[in-house]
Write a protein that holds these residues in place. Structure first.
Motif, PDB file in Angstrom:
ATOM      1  N   LEU A  10      -3.086  -9.072-120.404  1.00  0.00           N
ATOM      2  CA  LEU A  10      -2.026  -8.485-119.695  1.00  0.00           C
ATOM      3  C   LEU A  10      -2.657  -7.440-118.619  1.00  0.00           C
ATOM      4  O   LEU A  10      -1.989  -7.385-117.540  1.00  0.00           O
ATOM      5  CB  LEU A  10      -1.234  -7.547-120.856  1.00  0.00           C
ATOM      6  N   LEU A  11      -3.899  -6.923-119.054  1.00  0.00           N
ATOM      7  CA  LEU A  11      -4.515  -5.979-117.918  1.00  0.00           C
ATOM      8  C   LEU A  11      -4.780  -6.923-116.580  1.00  0.00           C
ATOM      9  O   LEU A  11      -4.569  -6.595-115.464  1.00  0.00           O
ATOM     10  CB  LEU A  11      -5.563  -5.282-118.571  1.00  0.00           C
ATOM     11  N   THR A  12      -5.383  -7.894-116.841  1.00  0.00           N
ATOM     12  CA  THR A  12      -5.554  -8.848-115.853  1.00  0.00           C
ATOM     13  C   THR A  12      -4.518  -9.236-115.145  1.00  0.00           C
ATOM     14  O   THR A  12      -4.415  -9.353-113.628  1.00  0.00           O
ATOM     15  CB  THR A  12      -6.533 -10.358-116.323  1.00  0.00           C
ATOM     16  N   PHE A  14      -1.621  -7.634-114.505  1.00  0.00           N
ATOM     17  CA  PHE A  14      -1.143  -6.598-114.146  1.00  0.00           C
ATOM     18  C   PHE A  14      -2.041  -6.222-112.664  1.00  0.00           C
ATOM     19  O   PHE A  14      -1.495  -6.015-111.613  1.00  0.00           O
ATOM     20  CB  PHE A  14      -0.932  -5.133-115.138  1.00  0.00           C
ATOM     21  N   SER A  15      -3.387  -6.247-112.991  1.00  0.00           N
ATOM     22  CA  SER A  15      -4.161  -5.805-111.853  1.00  0.00           C
ATOM     23  C   SER A  15      -4.201  -7.104-110.752  1.00  0.00           C
ATOM     24  O   SER A  15      -4.156  -6.406-109.667  1.00  0.00           O
ATOM     25  CB  SER A  15      -5.739  -5.838-112.461  1.00  0.00           C
ATOM     26  N   LEU A  16      -4.026  -8.315-111.071  1.00  0.00           N
ATOM     27  CA  LEU A  16      -3.828  -9.225-109.980  1.00  0.00           C
ATOM     28  C   LEU A  16      -2.543  -9.020-109.247  1.00  0.00           C
ATOM     29  O   LEU A  16      -2.446  -9.302-107.996  1.00  0.00           O
ATOM     30  CB  LEU A  16      -3.863 -10.607-110.777  1.00  0.00           C
ATOM     31  N   THR A  17      -1.426  -8.678-110.125  1.00  0.00           N
ATOM     32  CA  THR A  17      -0.229  -8.476-109.315  1.00  0.00           C
ATOM     33  C   THR A  17      -0.243  -7.514-108.284  1.00  0.00           C
ATOM     34  O   THR A  17       0.324  -7.520-107.246  1.00  0.00           O
ATOM     35  CB  THR A  17       1.015  -8.500-110.288  1.00  0.00           C
ATOM     36  N   ALA A  18      -0.857  -6.186-108.923  1.00  0.00           N
ATOM     37  CA  ALA A  18      -0.925  -5.075-107.933  1.00  0.00           C
ATOM     38  C   ALA A  18      -1.709  -5.134-106.889  1.00  0.00           C
ATOM     39  O   ALA A  18      -1.457  -4.879-105.530  1.00  0.00           O
ATOM     40  CB  ALA A  18      -1.465  -3.905-108.842  1.00  0.00           C
ATOM     41  N   LEU A  19      -2.925  -6.179-107.052  1.00  0.00           N
ATOM     42  CA  LEU A  19      -3.741  -6.235-105.955  1.00  0.00           C
ATOM     43  C   LEU A  19      -3.294  -7.110-104.665  1.00  0.00           C
ATOM     44  O   LEU A  19      -3.357  -6.778-103.645  1.00  0.00           O
ATOM     45  CB  LEU A  19      -5.162  -6.517-106.412  1.00  0.00           C
ATOM     46  N   VAL A  20      -2.603  -8.158-105.203  1.00  0.00           N
ATOM     47  CA  VAL A  20      -1.935  -8.982-104.338  1.00  0.00           C
ATOM     48  C   VAL A  20      -0.684  -8.335-103.331  1.00  0.00           C
ATOM     49  O   VAL A  20      -0.955  -8.472-102.373  1.00  0.00           O
ATOM     50  CB  VAL A  20      -1.179 -10.356-105.130  1.00  0.00           C
ATOM     51  N   CYS A  21       0.052  -7.565-104.071  1.00  0.00           N
ATOM     52  CA  CYS A  21       0.953  -6.541-103.532  1.00  0.00           C
ATOM     53  C   CYS A  21       0.379  -5.499-102.433  1.00  0.00           C
ATOM     54  O   CYS A  21       0.822  -5.564-101.525  1.00  0.00           O
ATOM     55  CB  CYS A  21       1.845  -5.615-104.668  1.00  0.00           C
ATOM     56  N   LEU A  22      -0.695  -4.971-102.691  1.00  0.00           N
ATOM     57  CA  LEU A  22      -1.393  -4.119-102.004  1.00  0.00           C
ATOM     58  C   LEU A  22      -2.081  -4.717-100.698  1.00  0.00           C
ATOM     59  O   LEU A  22      -2.249  -4.442 -99.594  1.00  0.00           O
ATOM     60  CB  LEU A  22      -2.618  -3.497-102.701  1.00  0.00           C
ATOM     61  N   TRP A  23      -2.293  -5.847-101.060  1.00  0.00           N
ATOM     62  CA  TRP A  23      -3.095  -6.849 -99.923  1.00  0.00           C
ATOM     63  C   TRP A  23      -1.934  -7.174 -99.074  1.00  0.00           C
ATOM     64  O   TRP A  23      -2.087  -7.214 -97.806  1.00  0.00           O
ATOM     65  CB  TRP A  23      -3.918  -8.118-100.470  1.00  0.00           C
ATOM     66  N   TRP A  24      -0.970  -7.642 -99.579  1.00  0.00           N
ATOM     67  CA  TRP A  24       0.432  -8.178 -98.512  1.00  0.00           C
ATOM     68  C   TRP A  24       0.867  -6.840 -98.045  1.00  0.00           C
ATOM     69  O   TRP A  24       1.230  -6.793 -96.754  1.00  0.00           O
ATOM     70  CB  TRP A  24       1.396  -8.865 -99.384  1.00  0.00           C
ATOM     71  N   ALA A  25       0.992  -5.717 -98.512  1.00  0.00           N
ATOM     72  CA  ALA A  25       1.445  -4.535 -97.973  1.00  0.00           C
ATOM     73  C   ALA A  25       0.674  -3.876 -96.867  1.00  0.00           C
ATOM     74  O   ALA A  25       1.188  -2.963 -95.958  1.00  0.00           O
ATOM     75  CB  ALA A  25       1.615  -3.381 -98.954  1.00  0.00           C
ATOM     76  N   PHE A  39       8.813  -9.180-106.994  1.00  0.00           N
ATOM     77  CA  PHE A  39      10.131  -9.290-107.790  1.00  0.00           C
ATOM     78  C   PHE A  39       9.870 -10.138-108.990  1.00  0.00           C
ATOM     79  O   PHE A  39      10.027  -9.872-110.234  1.00  0.00           O
ATOM     80  CB  PHE A  39      11.292  -9.764-107.118  1.00  0.00           C
ATOM     81  N   PHE A  40       9.421 -11.409-108.765  1.00  0.00           N
ATOM     82  CA  PHE A  40       9.161 -12.307-109.756  1.00  0.00           C
ATOM     83  C   PHE A  40       7.972 -11.985-110.754  1.00  0.00           C
ATOM     84  O   PHE A  40       8.153 -11.959-111.882  1.00  0.00           O
ATOM     85  CB  PHE A  40       9.230 -13.697-109.391  1.00  0.00           C
ATOM     86  N   VAL A  41       6.851 -12.163-110.107  1.00  0.00           N
ATOM     87  CA  VAL A  41       5.751 -11.673-110.923  1.00  0.00           C
ATOM     88  C   VAL A  41       5.582 -10.463-111.615  1.00  0.00           C
ATOM     89  O   VAL A  41       5.208 -10.159-112.741  1.00  0.00           O
ATOM     90  CB  VAL A  41       4.190 -12.284-110.007  1.00  0.00           C
ATOM     91  N   GLY A  42       6.097  -9.330-110.591  1.00  0.00           N
ATOM     92  CA  GLY A  42       5.840  -7.882-111.098  1.00  0.00           C
ATOM     93  C   GLY A  42       7.025  -7.639-112.233  1.00  0.00           C
ATOM     94  O   GLY A  42       6.585  -7.023-113.255  1.00  0.00           O
ATOM     95  N   GLY A  43       7.951  -8.399-111.911  1.00  0.00           N
ATOM     96  CA  GLY A  43       9.298  -8.098-112.789  1.00  0.00           C
ATOM     97  C   GLY A  43       8.771  -8.730-114.223  1.00  0.00           C
ATOM     98  O   GLY A  43       9.040  -8.270-115.074  1.00  0.00           O
ATOM     99  N   SER A  44       8.126  -9.865-114.005  1.00  0.00           N
ATOM    100  CA  SER A  44       7.761 -10.582-115.257  1.00  0.00           C
ATOM    101  C   SER A  44       6.855  -9.879-116.135  1.00  0.00           C
ATOM    102  O   SER A  44       6.903  -9.857-117.559  1.00  0.00           O
ATOM    103  CB  SER A  44       7.088 -12.133-115.041  1.00  0.00           C
ATOM    104  N   VAL A  45       5.741  -9.198-115.492  1.00  0.00           N
ATOM    105  CA  VAL A  45       4.682  -8.646-116.070  1.00  0.00           C
ATOM    106  C   VAL A  45       5.443  -7.088-116.725  1.00  0.00           C
ATOM    107  O   VAL A  45       5.031  -6.727-117.859  1.00  0.00           O
ATOM    108  CB  VAL A  45       3.627  -8.100-115.227  1.00  0.00           C
TER     109      VAL A  45
END
Length: 57
Positions: A10-12, A14-25, A39-45
């Motif tokens: 779960l930590l991995t 969440f971290s991957l989702t956050a890093l990809v969002c920050l990279w795209w932002a 929406f989809f991955v962050g919402g699922s986590v």
């Protein structure tokens, strides 16, 4: 009943989702994929975290 903490999977996720969002932002303009990913991955986590927390009650 869940008796163990969420641990590395779960930590991995969440971290991957956050890093990809920050990279795209950090791009000069926002990609549509950022919103879809968030929406989809962050919402699922987040849903997984809410389910795990509600099972502890």
């Amino acid at each position: 009943m869940i008796t163990k903490p969420p641990g590395w999977p779960l930590l991995t996720a969440f971290s991957l989702t956050a890093l990809v969002c920050l990279w795209w932002a950090s791009a000069p303009y926002l990609y549509v994929e950022l919103f879809l990913w968030a929406f989809f991955v962050g919402g699922s986590v987040c849903l997984l975290g809410i389910i795990r927390a509600s099972q502890r009650l």
